[in-house]
Design an enzyme around this catalytic site. Structure first.
Site, PDB file in Angstrom:
ATOM      1  N   CYS A   1       0.858  -1.143   0.255  1.00 57.79           N
ATOM      2  CA  CYS A   1       0.266   0.313   0.260  1.00 57.79           C
ATOM      3  C   CYS A   1       0.814   1.332   0.485  1.00 57.79           C
ATOM      4  O   CYS A   1       0.842   1.849  -0.783  1.00 57.79           O
ATOM      5  CB  CYS A   1      -0.467  -0.011   1.005  1.00 57.79           C
ATOM      6  SG  CYS A   1      -2.353  -1.275   0.518  1.00 57.79           S
ATOM      7  N   HIS A   2       1.867   1.688   1.231  1.00 56.38           N
ATOM      8  CA  HIS A   2       2.770   2.419   1.052  1.00 56.38           C
ATOM      9  C   HIS A   2       4.098   2.773   1.224  1.00 56.38           C
ATOM     10  O   HIS A   2       4.565   2.891   1.348  1.00 56.38           O
ATOM     11  CB  HIS A   2       2.285   3.387   1.650  1.00 56.38           C
ATOM     12  CG  HIS A   2       0.667   3.541   1.907  1.00 56.38           C
ATOM     13  ND1 HIS A   2       0.108   2.979   2.607  1.00 56.38           N
ATOM     14  CD2 HIS A   2      -0.194   4.796   1.258  1.00 56.38           C
ATOM     15  CE1 HIS A   2      -1.816   3.539   2.283  1.00 56.38           C
ATOM     16  NE2 HIS A   2      -1.491   4.634   1.767  1.00 56.38           N
TER      17      HIS A   2
END
Lengths: 392, 230, 210
Positions: free
Chosen positions: C157-158
């Site tokens: 995701c990040h």
């Protein structure tokens, strides 16, 4: 408390007012709005209906959060609401008790309009939107009753959908659209859930129309003569806000009594048995608010005839402003109507009680007499009475 | 005892419970655990729901851990089970309907979640049935798996007589006679069929009192407002 | 439009104002009280401490360098069997310098896993696979699958990196190391998740971030 008499023109225009004049609109429509001075308690039922509707929408939304529209899980999800969801029992009782309160107020509200002639010119549209609301509430109540997927849900829905099926021409395609299959199953349950949910908001929209129409033609009153001068009116606030507030407290006490002390009074215990397509419950009967129409279906020894009379009993109400052309509004001032209308009310109640009893010959006879009187009153007495009153 | 008075006693006992004594519904739970649950389930009731009957989390956990829940299948595709937890439903001891019927002469022991509500006659009828077993009178023959019971219209029932004097010991010292157990278990089933009844009535009293006060205030207010025009 | 109305007499006004204010205030209080059960109903009825469950896992099929995932309390739990190279990489000083919390100071694990390998036994790592940043499930970088892969975890995701012991890299947005569940070895190849023999009082609700 001392400001209701101010008109919006004398107020300094403020920031909101110049952009969106809601405050002056509210003041015109709900504070300084002129009401007849002589309204009686029956004029509070509209307020009861609005409040009950608000309770229904709020409780319905929170029930929908926990409900599963799937035939394998619907019953268990409703049980979980009653047992495991915190305060779920309260929200569900509010919704179930609310249906009773809604229909009771609806029938009294309509009865009041019939008695005081509130359906007559210039209030025909008010009357028609109101009857439309009643039909919408009936459809919504039917769809909602199927959702717990108990025995009564299942068999009630089966009977009604077969009745829809029996309507000539449109019946078959309509019931197929609702069912989405050969029998009542998962697809139908999901459709009825969406129908129930959507209708609730459609009803809100039509209520807005109904209230808008009311604010154009203003309230009727027990004398049947519309006030002509300001001295015959009172501002809505504080006079009728305070009175409706008091009436509302009494109304809510009845509602609370139903929710907290008699939750099982008006529900059929068989609906706490999960739907079983192989067994029809022995004493199948509708909830009380549909009982009059159910009694008509049973009292007529023909399927199509029963359907026609049951729907006709409501259809005559739609034509009433044109069947009854007399300028006299309240039944109290019309000798024939004063006798005949209470009998029509009694006929409705007889049908309601008959619908909740086994169809013995005595109840069938009573139902038939009641049906006959209902139609005689609207189709014969009303035109005749107005004929005589107009000629005299 | 009428249903009404029994409810009243139930409410009173739930609200003010002395530490040592137990209520009919609590004793009835014991009868359910040790007798009824051999054949019946309450599939809409969770073990944890018993906490409002006064069971401690530990008692609930212990009871649940003794029961098995279906838990998927193992690597060979055979059904697996695991100990139940507080949030699990109180399932019937039979894994499916067919097994339940096989074990009971073709009849399925009904689920007890709402029986006291859906059975005509309610909890009182359950009590009567439990107390109305008798030896089959001479001259009457019953099919296999039917038992003579005077509470029923046809005088027989598929449930074997479940209660015997002294078959369990109540911790509060109440003698476990058949009559006592029938009384207790019907109180328990009544409690289970009307979830949150005591709380419902308790809150209802507050709500109605509040509304009565509001009615009084709004009555004074509207009378004052309208007085000028009477 | 109703200017002709006579205002209420002056002696009545005061009392009415008190009465009116009191009624309105009490009415609003009632409406607020009515909102309570509705909000209450949104609380999770399952979230009670009774629902802690034990899960037994058979580790016999896990070869060194491999990992597996199981579900415990609706969380993905990663179980990895570490190679000697992975264990060596966990202790390399230049690697430790890149970590936010190399010594597991933040309470993200039971006491018996507060060590350099963040597990009960060095050769087995057990981690809850929920990124402490915003809850995605990081993926395992099997050692040797790429030149840099040393058996750590990467959150898609990040971009947060965790090493094989679930310790978060300094350059990542995730604030804490991956949580370690309470575990007990019943035998060499049988693991019980849900109870820690070395830290019996440990509860998942005590940890800092999940």
């Amino acid at each position: 408390m001392t400001s209701p008499l101010k008109t919006p023109d004398t107020d300094p225009p403020d920031w909101l007012e110049r952009r969106l004049p809601v405050m002056s609109l509210l003041r015109r429509q709900y504070v300084a709005f002129p009401m007849p001075r002589n309204l009686n308690a029956f004029w509070s039922f509209g307020a009861f209906l609005i409040v009950t509707m608000a309770f229904m929408i709020a409780s319905g939304l929170f029930l929908a959060i926990n409900y599963t529209p799937d035939i394998t899980q619907a019953f268990a999800s409703v049980e979980a609401i009653d047992r495991q969801i915190p305060s779920g029992w309260f929200i569900r009782s509010l919704h179930m008790g609310g249906v009773t309160m809604l229909f009771a107020c609806l029938y009294i509200h309509i009865g009041r309009s019939l008695w005081y002639g509130s359906y007559k010119a210039p209030r025909e549209l008010l009357w028609l939107t109101g009857l439309g609301l009643m039909l919408m509430v009936m459809v919504t109540a039917f769809a909602g009753y199927v959702l717990p997927w108990g025995q009564m849900s299942y068999w009630g829905a089966t009977v009604i959908l077969n009745a829809v099926h029996a309507i000539p021409l449109i019946g078959q395609p309509l019931s197929e659209l609702l069912l989405g299959g050969d029998t009542l199953g998962n697809v139908a349950l999901h459709r009825l859930f969406v129908l129930h949910f959507t209708m609730a908001f459609a009803i809100l929209g039509v209520i807005a129309l109904h209230v808008a129409a009311l604010h154009v033609v203003k309230s009727n009153n027990p004398s049947g003569i519309d006030p002509v001068s300001p001295s015959q009116t009172l501002p809505f606030h504080p006079y009728y806000t305070s009175r409706d507030g008091f009436a509302l407290c009494l109304f809510l006490m009845v509602y609370a009594g139903l929710v907290f002390f008699l939750p099982d009074l008006l529900t059929l215990a068989d609906n706490y048995v999960q739907a079983n397509p192989l067994v029809t419950p022995r004493d199948i009967r509708p909830e009380w608010y549909f009982a009059p129409f159910y009694a008509i279906l049973r009292a007529v020894p023909s399927r199509l005839g029963g359907l026609l009379l049951a729907s006709g009993s409501l259809a005559v109400l739609f034509t009433l402003p044109w069947l009854d052309r007399s300028a006299l509004r309240p039944a109290t001032r019309r000798p024939m109507v004063r006798l005949s209308l209470p009998l029509a009310f009694a006929a409705f109640m007889v049908l309601g009680v008959a619908g909740m009893h086994a169809p013995t010959p005595a109840w069938l006879l009573a139902s038939r007499v009641a049906i006959a009187w209902w139609f005689i009153h609207f189709l014969l007495v009303m035109p005749l009475a107005s004929e005589r009153e107009m000629s005299s | 005892m009428t249903r009404w008075t029994r409810n009243l006693i139930l409410v009173a006992s739930l609200t003010a419970l002395p530490a040592c004594a137990s209520t009919p519904a609590q004793r009835g739970l014991m009868v359910f655990q040790q007798v009824c649950s051999a054949c019946h389930g309450m599939e809409h009731v969770a073990y944890g729901d018993m906490s409002s009957l006064g069971l401690s989390p530990d008692e609930i956990r212990k009871w649940a851990a003794d029961q098995q829940m279906p838990n998927g299948t193992d690597d060979n595709g055979d059904p697996k089970t695991r100990p139940a937890t507080a949030t699990d439903p109180i399932l019937s001891p039979y894994p499916n309907e067919a097994m339940g019927r096989l074990a009971n002469h073709g009849l399925l022991p009904p689920d007890l979640s709402r029986l006291a509500l859906t059975l005509p006659g309610g909890a009182e009828e359950i009590r009567q049935i439990l107390l109305s077993y008798a030896p089959t009178p001479a001259g009457m023959t019953l099919d296999e798996g039917r038992y003579y019971n005077t509470a029923l219209k046809w005088k027989h029932i598929g449930m074997p007589p479940p209660l015997q004097d002294g078959m369990l010991t109540y911790p509060d010292g109440t003698p476990a006679t058949s009559a006592q157990m029938a009384n207790d278990v019907s109180a328990f089933l009544d409690w289970i069929a009307h979830p949150h009844q005591a709380e419902r009535r308790r809150i209802g009293v507050y709500v109605v009192t509040y509304l009565a006060l509001m009615a009084f205030l709004t009555f004074l207010l509207q009378r004052r407002i309208w007085r000028a025009h009477r | 439009m109703t200017q002709s109305e006579t205002p209420p007499s002056s002696d009545g006004t005061r009392r009415r104002d008190l009465l009116a204010t009191g009624t309105v205030v009490l009415g609003c209080a009632g409406a607020c009280a009515l909102a309570v059960p509705f909000v209450e109903s949104l609380k999770n009825p399952v979230a009670n401490p009774l629902s802690d469950r034990l899960l037994d896992v058979d580790l016999s099929s896990l070869t060194p360098g491999q990992d597996m995932s199981v579900r415990w309390r609706d969380w993905p739990v990663f179980i990895q069997r570490r190679t000697p190279q992975m264990l060596a990489a966990l202790q390399a000083p230049d690697h430790l310098a890149t970590l936010r919390d190399a010594d597991s100071k933040v309470l993200q694990q039971p006491k018996d896993a507060t060590n350099w390998h963040r597990s009960v036994r060095p050769e087995y790592g057990v981690l809850i696979g929920v990124c402490t940043h915003l809850g995605c499930v990081p993926s395992f970088e099997k050692p040797g699958s790429t030149p840099e892969a040393k058996g750590g975890y990467f959150c898609p995701c990040h971009g947060s990196h965790f090493d094989a012991a679930g310790r978060v890299a300094r350059r990542a947005p995730a604030p804490c190391n991956l949580p370690v569940p309470p575990v007990t070895f019943l035998s060499d190849t049988k693991l019980r998740i849900g109870h820690s023999a070395g830290d019996p009082g440990f509860s998942m609700s005590d940890i800092q971030q999940i």
